[in-house]
Design a protein around this motif. Sequence first.
Motif, PDB file in Angstrom:
ATOM      1  N   ARG A  41      33.420  -1.934  14.549  1.00 34.54           N
ATOM      2  CA  ARG A  41      32.175  -1.182  14.763  1.00 34.54           C
ATOM      3  C   ARG A  41      31.025  -1.799  13.973  1.00 34.54           C
ATOM      4  O   ARG A  41      29.911  -1.934  14.485  1.00 34.54           O
ATOM      5  CB  ARG A  41      32.365   0.274  14.366  1.00 34.54           C
ATOM      6  CG  ARG A  41      31.166   1.150  14.701  1.00 34.54           C
ATOM      7  CD  ARG A  41      31.343   2.612  14.313  1.00 34.54           C
ATOM      8  NE  ARG A  41      32.696   3.075  14.461  1.00 34.54           N
ATOM      9  CZ  ARG A  41      33.353   3.769  13.525  1.00 34.54           C
ATOM     10  NH1 ARG A  41      32.783   4.097  12.391  1.00 34.54           N
ATOM     11  NH2 ARG A  41      34.597   4.149  13.732  1.00 34.54           N
ATOM     12  N   LEU A  42      31.274  -2.183  12.723  1.00 35.21           N
ATOM     13  CA  LEU A  42      30.249  -2.830  11.902  1.00 35.21           C
ATOM     14  C   LEU A  42      29.737  -4.083  12.599  1.00 35.21           C
ATOM     15  O   LEU A  42      28.528  -4.278  12.757  1.00 35.21           O
ATOM     16  CB  LEU A  42      30.817  -3.180  10.524  1.00 35.21           C
ATOM     17  CG  LEU A  42      29.941  -4.047   9.621  1.00 35.21           C
ATOM     18  CD1 LEU A  42      28.672  -3.306   9.210  1.00 35.21           C
ATOM     19  CD2 LEU A  42      30.731  -4.483   8.388  1.00 35.21           C
ATOM     20  N   GLU A  43      30.647  -4.935  13.042  1.00 34.94           N
ATOM     21  CA  GLU A  43      30.250  -6.178  13.692  1.00 34.94           C
ATOM     22  C   GLU A  43      29.495  -5.913  14.996  1.00 34.94           C
ATOM     23  O   GLU A  43      28.449  -6.507  15.254  1.00 34.94           O
ATOM     24  CB  GLU A  43      31.468  -7.047  13.971  1.00 34.94           C
ATOM     25  CG  GLU A  43      31.094  -8.370  14.609  1.00 34.94           C
ATOM     26  CD  GLU A  43      32.295  -9.248  14.884  1.00 34.94           C
ATOM     27  OE1 GLU A  43      32.294  -9.905  15.931  1.00 34.94           O
ATOM     28  OE2 GLU A  43      33.226  -9.275  14.055  1.00 34.94           O
ATOM     29  N   GLN A  44      29.997  -5.011  15.820  1.00 33.48           N
ATOM     30  CA  GLN A  44      29.366  -4.738  17.104  1.00 33.48           C
ATOM     31  C   GLN A  44      27.986  -4.096  16.938  1.00 33.48           C
ATOM     32  O   GLN A  44      27.048  -4.433  17.657  1.00 33.48           O
ATOM     33  CB  GLN A  44      30.257  -3.836  17.964  1.00 33.48           C
ATOM     34  CG  GLN A  44      31.526  -4.509  18.426  1.00 33.48           C
ATOM     35  CD  GLN A  44      31.248  -5.702  19.316  1.00 33.48           C
ATOM     36  OE1 GLN A  44      30.569  -5.585  20.318  1.00 33.48           O
ATOM     37  NE2 GLN A  44      31.771  -6.844  18.929  1.00 33.48           N
ATOM     38  N   ASP A  78      32.121  -3.515   2.744  1.00 33.28           N
ATOM     39  CA  ASP A  78      32.103  -2.145   3.266  1.00 33.28           C
ATOM     40  C   ASP A  78      31.066  -1.913   4.363  1.00 33.28           C
ATOM     41  O   ASP A  78      31.410  -1.499   5.459  1.00 33.28           O
ATOM     42  CB  ASP A  78      31.869  -1.136   2.138  1.00 33.28           C
ATOM     43  CG  ASP A  78      33.049  -1.052   1.198  1.00 33.28           C
ATOM     44  OD1 ASP A  78      34.173  -1.437   1.600  1.00 33.28           O
ATOM     45  OD2 ASP A  78      32.854  -0.619   0.052  1.00 33.28           O
ATOM     46  N   ASN A  79      29.810  -2.127   4.066  1.00 41.23           N
ATOM     47  CA  ASN A  79      28.734  -1.840   5.021  1.00 41.23           C
ATOM     48  C   ASN A  79      27.853  -3.054   5.297  1.00 41.23           C
ATOM     49  O   ASN A  79      26.736  -2.901   5.780  1.00 41.23           O
ATOM     50  CB  ASN A  79      27.852  -0.694   4.496  1.00 41.23           C
ATOM     51  CG  ASN A  79      28.625   0.578   4.281  1.00 41.23           C
ATOM     52  OD1 ASN A  79      29.561   0.878   5.005  1.00 41.23           O
ATOM     53  ND2 ASN A  79      28.255   1.333   3.262  1.00 41.23           N
ATOM     54  N   LEU A  80      28.349  -4.235   4.988  1.00 39.08           N
ATOM     55  CA  LEU A  80      27.524  -5.437   5.054  1.00 39.08           C
ATOM     56  C   LEU A  80      28.267  -6.564   5.761  1.00 39.08           C
ATOM     57  O   LEU A  80      29.463  -6.763   5.540  1.00 39.08           O
ATOM     58  CB  LEU A  80      27.158  -5.876   3.632  1.00 39.08           C
ATOM     59  CG  LEU A  80      26.235  -7.070   3.483  1.00 39.08           C
ATOM     60  CD1 LEU A  80      24.799  -6.676   3.835  1.00 39.08           C
ATOM     61  CD2 LEU A  80      26.293  -7.586   2.054  1.00 39.08           C
ATOM     62  N   ILE A  81      27.551  -7.269   6.605  1.00 38.93           N
ATOM     63  CA  ILE A  81      28.110  -8.462   7.234  1.00 38.93           C
ATOM     64  C   ILE A  81      27.106  -9.597   7.085  1.00 38.93           C
ATOM     65  O   ILE A  81      25.910  -9.419   7.336  1.00 38.93           O
ATOM     66  CB  ILE A  81      28.483  -8.215   8.717  1.00 38.93           C
ATOM     67  CG1 ILE A  81      29.118  -9.462   9.335  1.00 38.93           C
ATOM     68  CG2 ILE A  81      27.299  -7.753   9.527  1.00 38.93           C
ATOM     69  CD1 ILE A  81      29.758  -9.212  10.696  1.00 38.93           C
ATOM     70  N   ARG A  82      27.596 -10.747   6.620  1.00 31.23           N
ATOM     71  CA  ARG A  82      26.810 -11.983   6.550  1.00 31.23           C
ATOM     72  C   ARG A  82      27.451 -12.931   7.559  1.00 31.23           C
ATOM     73  O   ARG A  82      28.624 -13.258   7.425  1.00 31.23           O
ATOM     74  CB  ARG A  82      26.878 -12.613   5.161  1.00 31.23           C
ATOM     75  CG  ARG A  82      26.174 -11.856   4.099  1.00 31.23           C
ATOM     76  CD  ARG A  82      26.319 -12.572   2.740  1.00 31.23           C
ATOM     77  NE  ARG A  82      25.900 -11.723   1.663  1.00 31.23           N
ATOM     78  CZ  ARG A  82      24.645 -11.587   1.239  1.00 31.23           C
ATOM     79  NH1 ARG A  82      23.701 -12.292   1.825  1.00 31.23           N
ATOM     80  NH2 ARG A  82      24.345 -10.794   0.252  1.00 31.23           N
ATOM     81  N   PRO A 105      27.369   4.195   6.253  1.00 34.90           N
ATOM     82  CA  PRO A 105      28.826   4.284   6.147  1.00 34.90           C
ATOM     83  C   PRO A 105      29.554   4.458   7.482  1.00 34.90           C
ATOM     84  O   PRO A 105      30.717   4.077   7.611  1.00 34.90           O
ATOM     85  CB  PRO A 105      29.057   5.483   5.232  1.00 34.90           C
ATOM     86  CG  PRO A 105      27.770   6.223   5.209  1.00 34.90           C
ATOM     87  CD  PRO A 105      26.691   5.247   5.519  1.00 34.90           C
ATOM     88  N   ARG A 106      28.896   5.004   8.491  1.00 32.96           N
ATOM     89  CA  ARG A 106      29.553   5.160   9.806  1.00 32.96           C
ATOM     90  C   ARG A 106      29.385   3.919  10.674  1.00 32.96           C
ATOM     91  O   ARG A 106      29.952   3.839  11.746  1.00 32.96           O
ATOM     92  CB  ARG A 106      29.017   6.391  10.535  1.00 32.96           C
ATOM     93  CG  ARG A 106      29.420   7.674   9.853  1.00 32.96           C
ATOM     94  CD  ARG A 106      28.929   8.946  10.509  1.00 32.96           C
ATOM     95  NE  ARG A 106      28.251   8.782  11.779  1.00 32.96           N
ATOM     96  CZ  ARG A 106      28.395   9.586  12.830  1.00 32.96           C
ATOM     97  NH1 ARG A 106      29.193  10.611  12.759  1.00 32.96           N
ATOM     98  NH2 ARG A 106      27.718   9.378  13.942  1.00 32.96           N
ATOM     99  N   ALA A 110      21.699   0.025  11.544  1.00 32.86           N
ATOM    100  CA  ALA A 110      21.458  -1.038  10.571  1.00 32.86           C
ATOM    101  C   ALA A 110      20.284  -0.631   9.687  1.00 32.86           C
ATOM    102  O   ALA A 110      19.198  -0.374  10.179  1.00 32.86           O
ATOM    103  CB  ALA A 110      21.160  -2.351  11.280  1.00 32.86           C
ATOM    104  N   HIS A 111      20.535  -0.543   8.391  1.00 34.38           N
ATOM    105  CA  HIS A 111      19.494  -0.186   7.434  1.00 34.38           C
ATOM    106  C   HIS A 111      18.694  -1.406   7.010  1.00 34.38           C
ATOM    107  O   HIS A 111      17.534  -1.300   6.636  1.00 34.38           O
ATOM    108  CB  HIS A 111      20.100   0.470   6.199  1.00 34.38           C
ATOM    109  CG  HIS A 111      20.794   1.761   6.507  1.00 34.38           C
ATOM    110  ND1 HIS A 111      21.399   2.506   5.547  1.00 34.38           N
ATOM    111  CD2 HIS A 111      20.974   2.446   7.665  1.00 34.38           C
ATOM    112  CE1 HIS A 111      21.924   3.593   6.086  1.00 34.38           C
ATOM    113  NE2 HIS A 111      21.686   3.561   7.369  1.00 34.38           N
TER     114      HIS A 111
END
Length: 133
Positions: A41-44, A78-82, A105-106, A110-111
């Motif tokens: 979900r984070l990546e998408q 946790d909530n970050l992707i580089r 968190p969900r 994107a903040h």
Amino acid sequence: MRLKKLIVIAGLAIACSEQAATALTDDKLNGQLLKLDPATRLEQTCDTEVMMRINEENKDFKVDKVIAYSLSEPTVSDNLIRAPGAVLRSHGNWYRLSFLCETGPRHLDAHKLQYKIGPVIPREEWTQYYLYD
């Protein structure tokens, strides 16, 4: 705004954005995202946010695909992707892309979002990165 594609791709340094990202507001899309495991979900979510942002900010692009992991594996916490080795497809061409995306968190918004679009990837290199028409 309805999205037909969830996955987007990366590049290097033609354009750059460091604005705060807008939350995904499509309830149907968010419902689909909630069915995914948190890492996916984070990546998408981030792929989709990057695609939307580039299309809004760069009228020469019509991004229909972003992939975070084509040229190199992204770094995820946790909530970050580089994603320094991402790619994007626009008008049938693949471009190098790098981005940093931080969500809540969900992983539905994107903040923080930063991206750089790089040069076009020559067609003769597509096979080695599993890129396609």
